[in-house]
Every structure is written in C-alpha cells, then in structure tokens.
Write an enzyme that holds these catalytic residues in place. Structure first.
Site, PDB file in Angstrom:
ATOM      1  N   CYS A   1     -18.177   0.083 -24.380  1.00 47.03           N
ATOM      2  CA  CYS A   1     -17.710  -0.003 -25.554  1.00 47.03           C
ATOM      3  C   CYS A   1     -16.383   0.295 -25.683  1.00 47.03           C
ATOM      4  O   CYS A   1     -15.299  -0.352 -26.608  1.00 47.03           O
ATOM      5  CB  CYS A   1     -18.422   0.521 -26.824  1.00 47.03           C
ATOM      6  SG  CYS A   1     -18.373   2.639 -26.509  1.00 47.03           S
TER       7      CYS A   1
ATOM      8  N   ASN B   1      -1.215  -5.605   5.877  1.00 44.67           N
ATOM      9  CA  ASN B   1      -1.860  -4.493   7.177  1.00 44.67           C
ATOM     10  C   ASN B   1      -0.359  -4.200   7.947  1.00 44.67           C
ATOM     11  O   ASN B   1      -0.494  -2.933   8.597  1.00 44.67           O
ATOM     12  CB  ASN B   1      -2.726  -5.383   8.052  1.00 44.67           C
ATOM     13  CG  ASN B   1      -3.742  -5.833   7.326  1.00 44.67           C
ATOM     14  OD1 ASN B   1      -4.289  -6.722   7.749  1.00 44.67           O
ATOM     15  ND2 ASN B   1      -4.373  -5.205   6.330  1.00 44.67           N
TER      16      ASN B   1
ATOM     17  N   ALA C   1      -5.885   0.635  10.177  1.00 43.88           N
ATOM     18  CA  ALA C   1      -4.823   1.553  10.208  1.00 43.88           C
ATOM     19  C   ALA C   1      -5.359   2.676  11.048  1.00 43.88           C
ATOM     20  O   ALA C   1      -4.767   2.832  12.024  1.00 43.88           O
ATOM     21  CB  ALA C   1      -4.471   1.957   8.837  1.00 43.88           C
TER      22      ALA C   1
ATOM     23  N   ARG D   1       1.279  -0.635   8.266  1.00 42.88           N
ATOM     24  CA  ARG D   1       0.796   0.584   8.772  1.00 42.88           C
ATOM     25  C   ARG D   1      -0.212   0.424   9.985  1.00 42.88           C
ATOM     26  O   ARG D   1      -0.565   1.320  10.699  1.00 42.88           O
ATOM     27  CB  ARG D   1       0.116   1.437   7.567  1.00 42.88           C
ATOM     28  CG  ARG D   1      -1.153   0.746   7.203  1.00 42.88           C
ATOM     29  CD  ARG D   1      -1.312   1.088   5.776  1.00 42.88           C
ATOM     30  NE  ARG D   1      -2.630   0.656   5.259  1.00 42.88           N
ATOM     31  CZ  ARG D   1      -2.523  -0.555   4.921  1.00 42.88           C
ATOM     32  NH1 ARG D   1      -1.742  -1.405   4.740  1.00 42.88           N
ATOM     33  NH2 ARG D   1      -3.863  -0.974   4.517  1.00 42.88           N
TER      34      ARG D   1
ATOM     35  N   ASN E   1     -14.752   2.401   3.341  1.00 43.43           N
ATOM     36  CA  ASN E   1     -15.489   2.351   2.379  1.00 43.43           C
ATOM     37  C   ASN E   1     -16.894   3.235   2.698  1.00 43.43           C
ATOM     38  O   ASN E   1     -17.237   3.581   3.725  1.00 43.43           O
ATOM     39  CB  ASN E   1     -16.362   0.896   2.145  1.00 43.43           C
ATOM     40  CG  ASN E   1     -17.205   0.263   3.100  1.00 43.43           C
ATOM     41  OD1 ASN E   1     -18.512   0.616   2.678  1.00 43.43           O
ATOM     42  ND2 ASN E   1     -16.510  -0.236   3.888  1.00 43.43           N
TER      43      ASN E   1
ATOM     44  N   LYS F   1      -8.781  -8.506  13.757  1.00 44.72           N
ATOM     45  CA  LYS F   1      -8.226  -7.299  14.089  1.00 44.72           C
ATOM     46  C   LYS F   1      -8.533  -6.663  15.377  1.00 44.72           C
ATOM     47  O   LYS F   1      -7.848  -6.184  16.063  1.00 44.72           O
ATOM     48  CB  LYS F   1      -8.379  -6.451  12.975  1.00 44.72           C
ATOM     49  CG  LYS F   1      -7.492  -6.703  11.735  1.00 44.72           C
ATOM     50  CD  LYS F   1      -8.030  -5.467  10.604  1.00 44.72           C
ATOM     51  CE  LYS F   1      -7.181  -5.961   9.382  1.00 44.72           C
ATOM     52  NZ  LYS F   1      -7.500  -4.730   8.405  1.00 44.72           N
TER      53      LYS F   1
ATOM     54  N   VAL G   1     -20.924  -3.436  11.168  1.00 39.35           N
ATOM     55  CA  VAL G   1     -22.336  -2.589  11.116  1.00 39.35           C
ATOM     56  C   VAL G   1     -22.873  -2.820   9.981  1.00 39.35           C
ATOM     57  O   VAL G   1     -22.342  -2.911   8.824  1.00 39.35           O
ATOM     58  CB  VAL G   1     -21.837  -1.298  11.536  1.00 39.35           C
ATOM     59  CG1 VAL G   1     -21.199  -1.292  12.935  1.00 39.35           C
ATOM     60  CG2 VAL G   1     -20.945  -0.522  10.489  1.00 39.35           C
TER      61      VAL G   1
ATOM     62  N   ARG H   1       0.805  -1.139  -0.124  1.00 41.04           N
ATOM     63  CA  ARG H   1      -0.084   0.032   0.079  1.00 41.04           C
ATOM     64  C   ARG H   1       0.781   1.301  -0.058  1.00 41.04           C
ATOM     65  O   ARG H   1       0.502   2.358  -0.685  1.00 41.04           O
ATOM     66  CB  ARG H   1      -1.015   0.045   1.336  1.00 41.04           C
ATOM     67  CG  ARG H   1      -1.776  -1.232   1.330  1.00 41.04           C
ATOM     68  CD  ARG H   1      -2.766  -1.534   0.086  1.00 41.04           C
ATOM     69  NE  ARG H   1      -3.479  -2.762   0.304  1.00 41.04           N
ATOM     70  CZ  ARG H   1      -3.431  -3.991  -0.182  1.00 41.04           C
ATOM     71  NH1 ARG H   1      -2.320  -4.290  -0.573  1.00 41.04           N
ATOM     72  NH2 ARG H   1      -4.421  -4.725   0.200  1.00 41.04           N
TER      73      ARG H   1
END
Length: 1012
Positions: free
Chosen positions: A594, A472, A438, A475, A539, A488, A514, A24
């Site tokens: 296309c 992971n 992180a 960081r 996200n 985690k 959640v 990352r």
C-alpha cells in the site's frame, strides 16, 4: 625520460566517466571520488607478483595514469605469481614486458614504463610528478630515502612486501590528510514526529525504524514545519538518547515545532595525521588484521626490519628452512625487540624467499584500495603499519630443508614455503569452480599460479552460463573488449592456460548452470571424481543448492562473496563445520504494497512502483495476449481461477483490439494518455477519496507522518522528464507490436501536444487500501458490462494464426533500449506527485536493477583469503581451529577472522549425529525392509516416509495401501506414488522419515539414502 616529461606526454583529456564500464564500481565509490581519481598519476615500483597485483587493481579502478618501474630481468621464479609474465620473457625487463599487458586492462588508463637499467634502483629524481607512489620489494633504506622526500612534498606513499605466508604494508599520506567520507555508507535519514524547544533539544523520530545514528554524528533537516530555521541548517552535532531519539543542542531561539520533517546525516571530513616511516619505525601504530594474533604485529615489525638488514648484509634472503639463517634473523630481530616471538621469526626466515599468489592477492587488493583512498579521499586509510600472516596454511607435516630446495621451475617460490611433496598434492588436486565472474576470474588466476591441477591426476572444472558484457570488464580481469558476447567459462579457462601452460588440457569449461535440471551433468560420477568445490556465485539460491550437493557428496566447499568494499569467506568441511545453509541472513525488509501503491515517502518507493509499471505495461499484457492466442481454452482455464479475470480480459481486449497501434504515432498518443492516467487522474481520484484535509478515526490529520499528500501533474512537453516518459513509453509500446521507433524528440513533442485528453471525473465510493492488512475492495462503480461482452470483442485465435506480441525482457545494462529511461522518468514523475527528491538515472538503475556494487580490490583480497584456506583443504586438516572464516571491509578498513562454527550435534537414543551423517541402504530394498531395520537396529518406529514432494507411506494410510506398498522395491514405490519414472542418471534417492522411540516420543534422525 624524466618522470615529469613522461607524465606530460601521457596527459589525456578528462572525459566523462564511462558508466557502462565503471557501473558496478561507481556504486561503491561515487562520481566525485572517481573524478578525483581521474586526476591522479600513480607510480608502482617493483613488478613481481605483488607489484603487478597492485597495478592491475589500480588500472581497473580508473586513475589518470599508472607508471611502472622495474628494470630487473625476468627469472623463472617470477612466473610463480607474476601472472603477466611468460616463459618466453625470461631475461627481459619485467616492466618492459608487463606494461603493455597491464595497459590492455583499461583503455582509459595509460600505462607507461619508467625505464631504467638492470641494477638501477628508483631515485628521487624519478618520482617527481606523481600523486601516489607504491614501493614493493624494496629495501628499508630505500623506503626511508623515498619516504623522507614524499612526506615533505605532499606525495602519498605506500610500501608493501610479501614473504611466503607473511605480508607487510606501510602508509604515509602526509601530516594533514583529509578523508571526506570515512565509511562510504549511505547517509542515514528518517522522519521526525517532534522537536523540543530546549537548551538540549531532543528530536523524536517515527517509530517505524531506529535512527541508527551514533554520538558525534552530524545531521541537517528538511521539511520541518514551524521550526523552519532547521531546514537546510548548518550540520548539527548529535548525541544519541535512545533508538528513536537524539539531541541537537539549543533550539530555544527558534520558532515552535509544528509537524513533519526529515533528518539527514551529514558526512563530515576527517583530518588525519600520518607520521613518516622514519618516525613510525620507532613509535609504530599497528592495524590489527587478526585479533587472535594480537601480539604478532610487534614481532613482525622487528622481523621485517631484521629481514631487510639480513638482505643488506648478505645480499640475499634467508634460505628455505635453513636453521643457521633463521638464527641470524632471530638475533637481528631480538636486537630491535627482545620480546619478539622466536617461532614466528624463524618461520619468517624460512619463508623469506617464498612468493605466493594468494598472499599477493590479499596484500595487493588491500594496497590498491589504499592507493584509491589516497587519490580520492574516499574511505578511511589504514594507520599506519599492517602485518598479515597465514601460518595456519602450512601443512600439518612441515617440510624439511631438503624438501624445500629449488628445482629450477616456476613453482620454486611456493616449494620454498610448502616443500616439493606438498606441491605434488597441489598439482594432483581436482576442483570444481562454480562461476567465472569477478571472483571466478581471480580464483582461476590464483590457481594457475599455484600450479593447481597441473599434475597427472589434476583437473579443474569451471561452469558459468553467462556471456561477457561491458560492465564485466571493470573487475573480471581475464576478459577484454574483444571477448564481449563470448562465454565467460571458456574465455577464463583459455586465459589462465596462457598464464600457466601446464594447465593446458587440464581445465574443462561448461555452460550448464548447477541446479536440479543438470544433475545428469553434475552427477554422482562427476562428484566422485572431484576433491572439492569452490563457489564464485552471485545469488543465494545457487549457493544453497551447491551447499546441499556438497553435504550429500561429502565434499569440502569454499564459499565467498563481496558487496562493494565488504567481503566474506566461509569454509565448509565434511563432519567438521556447519554448512552454508546452517545460518542465513534475515530476509530483506519489504516495502508494504500500500506504501508503494498509494503512500510513497522515499525515492526507493517510487522506483519500485515504476519497476512494477514497467512489467504491467510492457511485459505481462503481451504475455497474456500470446497465451490467449496460443493456449487452447486459455480463458476458461486461467481466468476462472485468477480472481482478476475481468481486468485480464479487458487488458487482452485493449492490447489486441481497442488500443492496438498500427503506426508509431499511435504509440506516442497511447504514451500521452498513460501519462494522464498515472500522474494526473489517479492522483485526483486518490485526493477525491482522501482529501488533503481528511482526518483519521482519532481526529488526526490523515496526510501526516509518513503519508505525504500528493499533487496531480499537468503535462508539459517542455519539461524534460515529461517528454522522456513519452519517448520511453512510446518506444517500449512500439516494441511490443514490432513497430519502428523515432529518433527526433520534436516528433514526440508535436504529437503529444496535439492529443485531446478526455475529461476526467473522480468516482465516488472508491475504496483506498490504507494498509496491507485491509482486504482489497473492488470498485463498485467500475465500468459495467459483463465478461461475456468483453470476450465477444476478442478475435478468435484461429483468425490470428502466427500473430504474437513481443514482451519486453528487462535489461538494465543496455542504454539504448529505453528500459531504465522509462523507469527513471516514471519514478521521478511519481516523486514529483509526492514532493520527493528525484533520483538520477544512475541511482535508479542500481535500485531497479538490484545491482550489487563491486570493485576489483575487494574481489582480489577475498579470493586470496579463499586460496589460503584451499591450502588447508588440500592438506586435509581435521582440526577446526586451523580454518578461518573471514570478514573484511576495506573502507574502514577492518579485518575479522573466526574459526568456523562446528556442525551442530543431534541425538537419537545414545547416538549423536550431525548434518553430515545419513543412513545408507544399498541394493534398492523394499519399504518393509527399511522399516524393519530401524525397529531391529535402533528400536525406532517409523511413522512416515517421504521422498521429494511425495508422501510414500505413513502409519495411518489404509490397510490395503500398506499391504500394496510395504513389499515394493523402493524405486518402484517412488515411481508408483509420484506417477513419474525415475530418470536413468539417478543412482540414489534421498528419503526423509519420521520416527518415534519406545516411549512414542518423536526423534529426529538423519536422512536416508537409498541406492537403486
């Protein structure tokens, strides 16, 4: 041991960069910068809270070595922010204790302790042999002594310190420092439609997108026809003429421009001149962190010098909230700058002995990135003095001197700033942390140092459904290699309970994500039991959901996110600010299908195509076969509605009957035939339908501008990309059928060469979709034979009881599973078809896997800013101006703060309301009671009532339905209309209504909560 000998003893062979670990971060810094970092030895002096934060971030980033110096003994006060010290370490040397714990962060970075005796300050003899030196918590005299030497000897120097809610940084990278990439942004490029032959030639770009260039940028060219001397030319300086045009200087000596061409921005090195600290003190250059505090740096420039002078004279720092000490510091500062702000200087004196983890996180993240800039020459360094403060985080009711006295505990340096009463508020606070990646790890670390939730009423809930992966570790610093595969949330909770044992039994970790499916877990009672929510999510969907829950339950929400060197924070306060959902980024621009299917012109298009191929070959067919074998009447139910029933049946026949492999060799043959179909036959068919000399309806060449004419590829087993495609495709096909793969490339080569490829003849009349607005036309010459004949070839599901294929589950971070290998090979083969520059595996993985670039420095800083807002949330501030939303870009560097946007006000009648308001109906009333209440209390006619996706009632439903539904209890009404029982954990229903006023005008009203 001298520093030079120590460095010799810790030299390690320069190994290849571990892409699994640094994945990352590589997308932020790039391979070249990381290689330069891997030759840099860094010294960090001072290992209290700030020093350890800086060291942690540099070690995670991956320099050659980190050496630490701090022979002073650990005190109980150090535990307030030095997260690698424990109570059992009190009395031992700070560096001796912290060095081995820092070393655990990254196996590739040796960490050494430079030694020294208690009371022994760093000397010039000890600093030789390092490429970058960081001084923390060091007197100004010592900073000047060390910097005089580093400035003369080409060593990069940074000094930093924090005092309570104040922080200071100084940079000196020498009289001539070359920065190779000031912004870190991807070079811009675009397609060209014309270039003048003039003294000041103007380049006109295709009007699909703005060029994005700025005056003074440099560009070079490729694929220009006619004016070919521009291809690969020395970078030319441009002047912007408009959003689609720019000038490039004299082209009169070149040939005439004919067509085509791509411009690409060239990043030019920038040489920076740094002044020494001695010179900078007299004529400082300030880096502004908050434009609302424009005059603050000059005050703090004098204040920090005065603070060092105070310490030299008194051999101690000013006492918390002590007016006599503050008066002395103000006087010392006024000698340096008569215009300095007394109020700010007094606060600096009051907080001088304060040591706060969030401020250390902000300054420590910033300084660590400056160290990486010094080592890598990537990104623009800060020039040269930075002063930061967060005085808004102080409680509205300021503490007294008595309230700030020491208590002999680890929280004393925080009590020095906020007082004992506020410390109790922090200890009894209850927070819900959503995410333990992180941002989540950094958040928990800061909370443990704050003493958050350590009191009798305090509690922390943390949830994350993910397990720990190798990428992971770079960081998410609470995790170690031994934790791979564990949850985690559990590991993070255990790690911070070690950092602060007062948290033992106070953190509850969960794995349930959640979302609507877990509202029985994160229920009304759960939210009633917390004071606020902190998001540490990656996200938008989950962020929006948590935002909606916080609005409903009237809970403050702290929101943040990072993208490489960029980060942002947002504070959401009930009845005060807008919510996260109130403003959103515009949707990402999508590539027309296309373009991906027939007319790619950039590597991103071919990667997107190969990612679709991955699904179409290894996921969807296996899922269809399994559905056919397991779902009764699958063909009748699914295919008659799909519009592509024939293709789907053909696919099932192919994967289950005609092309079902029994050996691995057959998988290699299949892969070779796929190569032929995708990279030769389909291209020949396209060129048959649209020859290279085809013209548009206006007589222009069809293959021009963004449409690149392709060429078919001839299979060559000695070409590594061709063979890589065969190897990856064969292994993935074999995985679908549970067949064992083969390790020897010679086997693939031999089998692929022996395959007899059927002769291909292009078909007439095949329609090509030119743009997304055209309807898709079916191929009139498609193989005849109706669906019934195909279905007859399928074995009945009952004859294959228990037989299933294995659909591949795309996983980008496993380098042994052939997933990214296939996508890279397929993408680069298609790029070869269209003469597009290929991409390496690393770049392909980022685009195909939609990987978000990330680096520990940004995370550390952003979380520090969030925690400075948390102090305000705990204080319960009701003044919008007290809160700050932040945006930073460490590459430039840039800080921007603004007060949150107030919640928008709406109105019905004379009543104003915001998104935080609602109508609350207890006791499960009837629908009629609700409608009557609106009429009586607000003179509003309800015309429609809905709950979730169910329309419960409207004024135009029939009389019979109205008579049935109006007298029903609301819960009964919902169950009747939705035909589903309300789950037992649901205690309320959220209801939307449409209402009209007395003039029959539509009015917007808040949502309704019906308690059941």
């Amino acid at each position: 041991m001298s520093s030079a000998k120590l460095l010799d003893s810790m030299d390690v062979d320069e190994a290849a960069i571990d892409e699994g670990l640094y994945s990352r971060q590589l997308y932020v810094l790039g391979h070249e910068a990381m290689k330069r970092m891997a030759t840099s030895n860094v010294l960090v002096v001072g290992l209290r809270g700030l020093g350890v934060e800086i060291a942690k971030n540099i070690i995670l980033a991956g320099v050659k070595s980190v050496t630490v110096y701090d022979p002073e003994p650990v005190t109980v006060q150090d535990l307030s922010s030095q997260f690698f010290l424990r109570a059992a370490d009190i009395g031992k040397s700070r560096a001796e204790v912290a060095a081995p714990r820092l070393a655990e962060l990254n196996a590739y970075v040796p960490v050494r302790n430079l030694g020294g005796q208690k009371g022994q300050q760093i000397t010039i003899d000890l600093i030789k042999g390092f490429q970058a030196i960081v001084l923390t918590d060091t007197t100004l005299d010592k900073q000047l002594e060390i910097n005089d030497w580093t400035h003369e000897n080409g060593v990069h120097f940074i000094s930093a310190s924090t005092h309570g809610l104040f922080g200071s940084v100084f940079n000196d990278f020498g009289p001539k420092f070359t920065c190779v990439d000031p912004t870190g942004e991807q070079p811009l490029s675009g397609m060209i439609v014309s270039i003048d032959k003039e003294k000041e030639a103007v380049v006109t770009c295709l009007d699909e997108a703005r060029h994005g260039l700025e005056d003074g940028d440099f560009v070079t060219f490729a694929e220009v026809q006619g004016m070919t001397a521009l291809n690969g030319c020395e970078p030319r300086k441009i002047s912007v003429k408009g959003p689609y045009t720019f000038s490039i200087g004299d082209t009169t000596g070149l040939s005439e421009y004919e067509s085509g061409g791509i411009f690409t921005q060239v990043k030019m090195p920038k040489v920076l001149q740094f002044k020494s600290l001695r010179e900078s003190l007299q004529s400082p250059e300030f880096f502004i962190t908050d434009f609302a505090k424009f005059d603050r740096p000059s005050t703090l420039h004098a204040g920090f010098q005065a603070l060092s002078q105070f310490y030299t004279e008194e051999r101690r720092l000013p006492r918390p909230r002590n007016s006599a000490d503050a008066s002395k510091l103000v006087a010392l500062a006024k000698n340096l700058d008569a215009d300095a702000d007394e109020k700010v200087l007094s606060e600096l004196s009051y907080q001088a002995s304060g040591d706060l983890a969030p401020v250390n996180a902000v300054i420590g993240g910033f300084v660590a990135q400056e160290v990486l800039k010094a080592c890598s020459a990537k990104f623009h360094p800060m020039l040269q003095h930075m002063y930061f403060d967060s005085l808004e985080s102080l409680p509205d009711e300021l503490p007294t001197e008595a309230d700030c006295q020491t208590t002999g505990t680890r929280y004393d340096p925080q009590i020095a700033v906020f007082g004992k009463r506020f410390q109790e508020k922090i200890a009894n606070h209850r927070q819900f942390l959503v995410g333990a990646g992180a941002i989540g790890c950094e958040m928990l670390k800061n909370w443990s140092m704050l003493g958050l939730a350590t009191g009798p009423k305090g509690a922390i809930y943390v949830t994350d459904l993910d397990t720990i992966e190798k990428s992971n570790l770079n960081r998410q610093f609470l995790f170690r290699p031994k934790d791979l595969g564990k949850f985690k949330a559990e590991v993070a909770a255990a790690a911070v309970s070690e950092m602060n044992p007062d948290l033992k039994g106070k953190i509850t970790s969960r794995q349930e994500p959640v979302g609507p499916d877990t509202e029985n877990v994160y229920s009304h009672d759960f939210f009633a039991n917390i004071d606020g929510v902190t998001n540490a999510l990656d996200n938008v969907k989950a962020r929006l959901y948590m935002d909606q829950r916080c609005v409903f339950f009237l809970k403050p929400l702290l929101e943040s996110g990072t993208l490489g060197t960029k980060g942002n924070t947002q504070v959401i306060i009930p009845h005060l600010t807008e919510s996260y959902a109130s403003s959103q980024d515009p949707p990402e621009k999508e590539t027309p299908s296309c373009t991906v299917k027939n007319f790619p012109n950039a590597i991103a298009h071919t990667i997107e195509w190969s990612r679709q191929e991955f699904d179409n070959l290894f996921i969807k067919p296996a899922q269809s076969v399994n559905s056919y074998l397991s779902e009764p009447n699958f063909l009748e139910n699914n295919l008659k509605y799909s519009g592509q029933s024939k293709e789907q049946i053909e696919q099932i026949v192919s994967y289950l009957v005609t092309n079902k492999p029994l050996t691995f060799e057959e998988c290699i043959i299949w892969a070779r035939l796929q190569f032929e179909e995708k990279f030769n036959n389909s291209i020949r068919q396209l060129l048959f339908s649209l020859p290279k000399d085809a013209l548009t309806s206006t007589g222009q060449p069809f293959w021009s501008g963004p449409k690149r004419a392709p060429d078919a590829l001839t299979f060559d087993s000695s070409n590594p990309t061709h063979l890589q495609y065969i190897i990856a495709a064969a292994n993935l096909h074999a995985f679908n059928y549970g067949l064992r793969g083969e390790a020897d490339p010679a086997v693939y080569k031999k089998v692929a060469e022996s395959v007899v490829v059927p002769e291909f003849t292009p078909k007439s009349g095949v329609q090509v979709q030119i743009n997304d607005n055209e309807p898709l036309q079916n191929d009139p010459n498609a193989a005849s034979g109706d669906e019934a004949n195909l279905i007859q070839q399928l074995p009945s599901p009952s004859s294959l009881v228990g037989y299933r294929l294995n659909p591949v589950e795309f996983e980008k971070d496993d380098d042994t599973n052939h997933h990214i290998d296939f996508i890279t090979a397929a993408s680069n083969l298609r790029a070869a078809n269209y003469n597009i520059n290929p991409a390496d595996r690393h770049t392909t993985k980022q685009i195909a896997g939609k990987i978000i670039p990330a680096i520990a420095t940004t995370t550390s800083l952003i979380v520090g800013l969030v925690c400075l807002e948390l102090y305000k949330v705990i204080d319960g501030k009701r003044n919008l101006e007290a809160y700050k939303n932040g945006f930073v870009n460490l590459a430039l560097p840039f800080f921007g703060f603004s007060e949150p946007i107030a919640a928008q006000k709406s109105k019905y009648g004379t009543t104003e309301w915001t998104l935080w308001d609602r109508f609350d109906f207890p006791g499960d009333p009837t629908l009629k009671e609700i409608i009557d209440w609106f009429k009586k209390e607000h003179q509003l006619e309800i015309s429609m009532v809905s709950q979730g996706v169910s329309m419960l009632w409207s004024s135009f439903v029939g009389k019979k339905k109205s008579e049935e539904r109006l007298p029903m209890k609301f819960s009964k009404l919902v169950e009747t209309v939705s035909k589903k029982p309300i789950p037992p954990h649901v205690k309320h229903l959220i209801v939307e209504v449409m209402a009209n006023d007395a003039d029959y005008e539509d009015v917007e009203v808040p949502f309704i909560v019906v308690r059941i």
